[in-house]
Design an enzyme around this catalytic site. Sequence first.
Site, PDB file in Angstrom:
ATOM      1  N   ASN A  60       0.863  -1.186   0.000  1.00  0.00           N
ATOM      2  CA  ASN A  60       0.000   0.000   0.000  1.00  0.00           C
ATOM      3  C   ASN A  60       0.896   1.230   0.000  1.00  0.00           C
ATOM      4  OD1 ASN A  60      -1.862   2.011   0.484  1.00  0.00           O
ATOM      5  ND2 ASN A  60      -2.182   1.469   2.639  1.00  0.00           N
TER       6      ASN A  60
ATOM      7  N   LYS B 225       0.035   4.296  -0.206  1.00  0.00           N
ATOM      8  CA  LYS B 225      -0.602   5.490   0.388  1.00  0.00           C
ATOM      9  C   LYS B 225      -0.401   6.692  -0.549  1.00  0.00           C
ATOM     10  CE  LYS B 225       0.413   3.398   4.796  1.00  0.00           C
ATOM     11  NZ  LYS B 225       0.341   3.506   6.228  1.00  0.00           N
TER      12      LYS B 225
ATOM     13  N   HIS C  71      -9.268   0.858   5.058  1.00  0.00           N
ATOM     14  CA  HIS C  71      -7.981   1.030   5.728  1.00  0.00           C
ATOM     15  C   HIS C  71      -8.185   1.919   6.956  1.00  0.00           C
ATOM     16  CE1 HIS C  71      -3.853   2.288   6.482  1.00  0.00           C
ATOM     17  NE2 HIS C  71      -3.494   1.204   5.807  1.00  0.00           N
TER      18      HIS C  71
ATOM     19  N   GLU D  95      -6.575   4.306   8.086  1.00  0.00           N
ATOM     20  CA  GLU D  95      -6.407   5.750   7.841  1.00  0.00           C
ATOM     21  C   GLU D  95      -7.691   6.340   7.254  1.00  0.00           C
ATOM     22  OE1 GLU D  95      -2.772   5.474   5.596  1.00  0.00           O
ATOM     23  OE2 GLU D  95      -1.712   4.906   7.424  1.00  0.00           O
TER      24      GLU D  95
ATOM     25  N   GLU E 193      -5.122  -5.537  10.507  1.00  0.00           N
ATOM     26  CA  GLU E 193      -4.123  -4.501  10.716  1.00  0.00           C
ATOM     27  C   GLU E 193      -4.390  -3.804  12.054  1.00  0.00           C
ATOM     28  OE1 GLU E 193      -2.270  -3.224   6.738  1.00  0.00           O
ATOM     29  OE2 GLU E 193      -3.959  -1.917   7.140  1.00  0.00           O
TER      30      GLU E 193
ATOM     31  N   GLY F 243       2.597   1.896  10.710  1.00  0.00           N
ATOM     32  CA  GLY F 243       3.510   3.031  10.571  1.00  0.00           C
ATOM     33  C   GLY F 243       4.232   3.397  11.856  1.00  0.00           C
TER      34      GLY F 243
ATOM     35  N   SER G 221       3.688  -2.598  10.161  1.00  0.00           N
ATOM     36  CA  SER G 221       5.148  -2.590  10.305  1.00  0.00           C
ATOM     37  C   SER G 221       5.804  -3.907   9.873  1.00  0.00           C
ATOM     38  CB  SER G 221       5.541  -2.223  11.742  1.00  0.00           C
ATOM     39  OG  SER G 221       5.082  -0.920  12.051  1.00  0.00           O
TER      40      SER G 221
END
Length: 253
Positions: free
Chosen positions: A9, A11, A95, A97, A167, A173, A213
């Site tokens: 991904n 982003k 996701h 985010e 996730e 991240g 990660s």
Amino acid sequence: MRTPIIAGNWKMYKTVHEAIAFTKEFRQLVKDVHGVEVVVAPPFTALHAVVEAARSSPVAVAGQNLHWERDGAFTGEVSAAMLHEAGAEYVIIGHSERRRLFGETDGNVNRKVVAALAGELTPIVCIGETLEERESSRTLDVLDRQIKEGLDGLSASQVAGLVIAYEPVWAIGTGRNATPQQAQEAHAHIRGRVRQWFGAEAADKCRILYGGSVKPDNIRDLRAQPDVDGALVGGASLDPKGFSAIVRDGSRR
Ligand code: PEP
């Protein structure tokens, strides 16, 4: 036997020029890797260019999001039909985010999953708990809600073809990944719920990826877990050499 998937991904990283340069190098690095589906999710602007640069290689392309309508007055959005025509085969949905920064709900996720399937895209449905939810022992309840509402109304055969990405939000991240045991515990729970709600075939066929990660030095231990069918990789998918190392080690247990 489930074919593993290693998906990157990107982003909001990489211009068209950078995305093409990555793809040209990366396709060479993974050309002899077998038994794994390799996916990259560029920003929309670079999607078609990556499809072209990856042609006749093992690298498939995903959108990072979609709208559930086919077309209409939805400024800033793209539909499943548009992604499909541009050459995408997969689409990331829900996701963390998007949930956290853009207010995406489980109901939105459900509409998007239905639209993706209707548009011949394989959804990669992201679920996972926040740190606060984990620390207050609500992880499994959160996963249950996200699965139940996100996959509401789907048939067993549709769920069999899905990809679910577990996730944990606290691992995205942050450099702090779930231990292989924590990942396996969550994946086994997810597969158990899919079995309970959609049947044995759906549970046995649906791929469950770990994300948070993932790096070249931890993919092996994660993939050694029986219910970890691959990885959704953020930061470490931006570098062709590092990402190809993850693909290589992620292709086998
Ligand atoms: C992600 O964005 O899906 C992700 C897992 O990011 P990272 O690998 O950087 O934690």
